[in-house]
Design an enzyme around this catalytic site. Structure first.
Site, PDB file in Angstrom:
ATOM      1  N   ARG A  30     -71.690 -89.740  11.478  1.00 46.10           N
ATOM      2  CA  ARG A  30     -71.896 -89.215  10.120  1.00 46.10           C
ATOM      3  C   ARG A  30     -72.131 -90.395   9.173  1.00 46.10           C
ATOM      4  O   ARG A  30     -71.398 -91.383   9.200  1.00 46.10           O
ATOM      5  CB  ARG A  30     -70.663 -88.448   9.649  1.00 46.10           C
ATOM      6  CG  ARG A  30     -70.325 -87.264  10.502  1.00 46.10           C
ATOM      7  CD  ARG A  30     -69.407 -86.321   9.779  1.00 46.10           C
ATOM      8  NE  ARG A  30     -70.146 -85.615   8.763  1.00 46.10           N
ATOM      9  CZ  ARG A  30     -70.948 -84.579   9.023  1.00 46.10           C
ATOM     10  NH1 ARG A  30     -71.097 -84.131  10.241  1.00 46.10           N
ATOM     11  NH2 ARG A  30     -71.599 -83.985   8.047  1.00 46.10           N
TER      12      ARG A  30
ATOM     13  N   TYR B   3     -62.133-104.985   6.047  1.00 50.53           N
ATOM     14  CA  TYR B   3     -62.741-104.888   4.711  1.00 50.53           C
ATOM     15  C   TYR B   3     -63.916-105.845   4.618  1.00 50.53           C
ATOM     16  O   TYR B   3     -63.812-106.998   5.039  1.00 50.53           O
ATOM     17  CB  TYR B   3     -61.720-105.236   3.621  1.00 50.53           C
ATOM     18  CG  TYR B   3     -61.491-104.049   2.712  1.00 50.53           C
ATOM     19  CD1 TYR B   3     -62.526-103.583   1.905  1.00 50.53           C
ATOM     20  CD2 TYR B   3     -60.267-103.388   2.686  1.00 50.53           C
ATOM     21  CE1 TYR B   3     -62.340-102.473   1.105  1.00 50.53           C
ATOM     22  CE2 TYR B   3     -60.076-102.279   1.877  1.00 50.53           C
ATOM     23  CZ  TYR B   3     -61.114-101.825   1.093  1.00 50.53           C
ATOM     24  OH  TYR B   3     -60.947-100.723   0.300  1.00 50.53           O
TER      25      TYR B   3
ATOM     26  N   LYS C 145     -77.880 -86.069  11.905  1.00 48.33           N
ATOM     27  CA  LYS C 145     -78.566 -84.801  12.173  1.00 48.33           C
ATOM     28  C   LYS C 145     -79.467 -84.996  13.393  1.00 48.33           C
ATOM     29  O   LYS C 145     -78.949 -85.245  14.469  1.00 48.33           O
ATOM     30  CB  LYS C 145     -79.320 -84.342  10.918  1.00 48.33           C
ATOM     31  CG  LYS C 145     -78.378 -84.036   9.731  1.00 48.33           C
ATOM     32  CD  LYS C 145     -79.117 -83.445   8.549  1.00 48.33           C
ATOM     33  CE  LYS C 145     -78.192 -83.033   7.421  1.00 48.33           C
ATOM     34  NZ  LYS C 145     -77.927 -84.116   6.436  1.00 48.33           N
TER      35      LYS C 145
ATOM     36  N   THR D 218     -79.766 -89.133   6.542  1.00 43.80           N
ATOM     37  CA  THR D 218     -78.449 -89.146   7.161  1.00 43.80           C
ATOM     38  C   THR D 218     -78.637 -89.551   8.611  1.00 43.80           C
ATOM     39  O   THR D 218     -79.718 -89.377   9.181  1.00 43.80           O
ATOM     40  CB  THR D 218     -77.782 -87.766   7.100  1.00 43.80           C
ATOM     41  OG1 THR D 218     -78.727 -86.789   7.510  1.00 43.80           O
ATOM     42  CG2 THR D 218     -77.287 -87.445   5.705  1.00 43.80           C
TER      43      THR D 218
ATOM     44  N   GLU E 178     -66.455-105.849   1.660  1.00 41.85           N
ATOM     45  CA  GLU E 178     -67.268-105.610   0.460  1.00 41.85           C
ATOM     46  C   GLU E 178     -68.334-106.688   0.341  1.00 41.85           C
ATOM     47  O   GLU E 178     -68.056-107.881   0.501  1.00 41.85           O
ATOM     48  CB  GLU E 178     -66.381-105.599  -0.786  1.00 41.85           C
ATOM     49  CG  GLU E 178     -65.605-104.307  -0.922  1.00 41.85           C
ATOM     50  CD  GLU E 178     -64.877-104.185  -2.250  1.00 41.85           C
ATOM     51  OE1 GLU E 178     -64.985-105.095  -3.085  1.00 41.85           O
ATOM     52  OE2 GLU E 178     -64.187-103.160  -2.440  1.00 41.85           O
TER      53      GLU E 178
ATOM     54  N   ASP F  31     -86.779 -87.967   1.233  1.00 46.73           N
ATOM     55  CA  ASP F  31     -85.448 -87.684   1.787  1.00 46.73           C
ATOM     56  C   ASP F  31     -85.665 -87.057   3.162  1.00 46.73           C
ATOM     57  O   ASP F  31     -85.953 -85.875   3.285  1.00 46.73           O
ATOM     58  CB  ASP F  31     -84.700 -86.724   0.853  1.00 46.73           C
ATOM     59  CG  ASP F  31     -83.313 -86.368   1.361  1.00 46.73           C
ATOM     60  OD1 ASP F  31     -83.030 -86.610   2.555  1.00 46.73           O
ATOM     61  OD2 ASP F  31     -82.517 -85.830   0.571  1.00 46.73           O
TER      62      ASP F  31
HETATM   63  N1  DSN Z   1     -76.761 -79.511   3.119  1.00 50.02           N
HETATM   64  C1  DSN Z   1     -76.511 -80.201   4.347  1.00 50.02           C
HETATM   65  C2  DSN Z   1     -77.217 -79.507   5.450  1.00 50.02           C
HETATM   66  O1  DSN Z   1     -78.432 -79.526   5.509  1.00 50.02           O
HETATM   67  O2  DSN Z   1     -76.545 -78.892   6.248  1.00 50.02           O
HETATM   68  C3  DSN Z   1     -76.904 -81.562   4.205  1.00 50.02           C
HETATM   69  O3  DSN Z   1     -76.293 -82.136   3.123  1.00 50.02           O
END
Ligand code: DSN
Length: 428
Positions: free
Chosen positions: A243, A55, A237, A234, A57, A208
């Site tokens: 993730r 933990y 990808k 993210t 925080e 984004d």
């Molecule tokens: N919507 C997801 C994608 O592009 O697959 C990402 O959140």
């Protein structure tokens, strides 16, 4: 076949069996979902590490729990590597996902009800860009831009971000924040054009970059950091990490961003995921990652050309990133995205249905299919194999009523996957 990772769990037969089955699925079928990838063994190892026990925080040097001497170093390492990778002032590596990262930014920079200008979901935006289905649309006032109309002229096919529309809406609504970035858009997004509009109306700019973070890190797409107040993404990808999410921002926003992530949004950070992010950030800084990013884009271009030759219409007429968005109606007016996804699943080709701009069908059915090249480029597929995949997709869909044909495609997919093991590429 068993997975090399099975050794991690030996006593729980049910979960071990499922992991082995998923290992077989991932390595014996083609992974074409544009938001997926094959993380390296080092990323997987960190994700499954002992850090899951801790933990923490708070932030390095300011934790609410004891025993964080090592964890502080892990998180600092991740932050240092990330700011160096993108040339940013400040990084927050705690968001559990891209959605959390986006909401934290809104919380940090805006008051409830403030106006945000972002891309509409059915035009290529993300749920957190103000979709009526997302809590973001209830907490903030979204105004949406879209893409230009489709044209039949092959030299000017349209379906590109409509910057005249963005500028007009910005002038009319004076948003406090403009959001650039998309989840189903196959073209390069120019951060400079968005910055100019943001400056004209005195708005902040959030980019984004969830889908293209790896392409930016690999130097094949422009870096939005110098032009943006905040960049979110993210890590799983094109960036090929675990993730999770992350935020980069200018120093002036750092304190508010950190407070919005914790305690504003989340409790304890996932330090095992943060260690895995650190691993991925190092991998993305290596020269081999630039080669990988360039190959993703080259593969997508070849894949798009081959799919067009098979009769699919490419939304916007082509691709400049890792993704191809297909309008299925030119291939077969009766074929929906839902059906296509299901047929291709049977053929061992994993895709996702997707709305296309001005789709007459619902988001559950759709007229589109989204495919991407990031994962199978990791596995080693090149332009000629992607052309082969396009032909396999077309055959499975054209002959979908014939189980024998679909099975024949499945067998060829199996042969391709046997030649291209994603985990061989990390160790070879
Ligand atoms: N919507 C997801 C994608 O592009 O697959 C990402 O959140």
């Amino acid at each position: 076949m068993t997975s090399p990772f099975d050794a991690w769990i030996t006593e729980d037969v049910e979960v071990t069996t499922l992991l082995a089955e998923e290992w077989r699925r991932q390595t014996s079928t083609l992974q074409l979902i544009a938001s997926e990838n094959f993380a390296s063994p080092a990323v997987l190892a960190a994700t499954g590490s002992i850090l899951t026990n801790k933990y923490a925080e708070g932030y390095p040097g300011r934790r609410y729990y004891g025993g964080n001497q090592i964890v502080d170093q892990v998180e600092d390492l991740a932050r240092r590597r990330l700011t160096a990778l993108f040339g940013a002032d400040h990084a927050n590596v705690q968001p559990h996902s891209g959605a959390n990262a986006n909401v934290a930014v809104y919380q940090a920079l805006l008051e409830p009800g403030d106006t945000i200008l972002a891309m509409r979901l059915d035009q290529g935006g993300h749920l957190t860009h103000g979709s009526p289905a997302s809590m973001t649309s209830k907490a903030w006032h979204f105004v949406s831009y879209g893409v230009t109309p489709r044209h039949d002229d092959p030299d000017a096919p349209g379906e590109l971000i409509d910057f005249d529309n963005v500028r007009d809406l910005a002038r009319e609504h004076r948003p406090k924040l403009i959001v650039a970035g998309a989840t189903a858009y196959s073209r390069l997004i120019d951060p400079v054009a968005f910055r100019e509009i943001a400056d004209e109306v005195g708005a902040m700019l959030m980019f984004d970059s969830a889908h293209v973070a790896g392409l930016i890190a690999g130097g094949v797409h422009p870096n939005p950091v110098p032009y943006s107040d905040v960049v979110t993404f993210t890590t799983h990808k094109t960036l090929r990490g675990p993730r999770g999410g992350a935020i980069l921002c200018r120093e002036e926003h750092a304190k508010r961003i950190d407070s919005a992530v914790f305690p504003g949004q989340q409790g304890g950070p996932l330090e095992h995921a943060i260690a895995a992010k650190a691993v991925a950030f190092r991998e993305a800084s290596l020269p081999s990652f630039a080669d990988y990013a360039a190959q993703i884009v080259a593969n997508a271009a070849a894949f798009g050309r081959a799919l067009a030759e098979q009769g699919f219409r490419l939304v916007s007429g082509g691709t400049e990133n890792h993704m191809v968005l297909l309008d299925l109606r030119s291939f077969d007016a009766e074929l929906t995205g839902k059906q296509a996804q299901e047929v291709l699943d049977r053929a061992g080709i994993t895709t996702n249905r997707n709305t296309i701009p001005d789709d007459p069908r619902s988001a559950f059915v759709t007229s589109g299919l989204r495919v991407g090249t990031a994962a199978e480029t990791t596995a080693g597929l090149r332009e000629s194999e992607f052309a082969q995949v396009a032909a396999l997709m077309a055959r499975a869909l054209r002959e979908r009523a014939d189980e024998g044909s679909v099975a024949a495609v499945r067998a060829q997919v199996g042969e391709l996957c046997a030649r291209f093991n994603p985990y061989a590429s990390f160790t070879g």
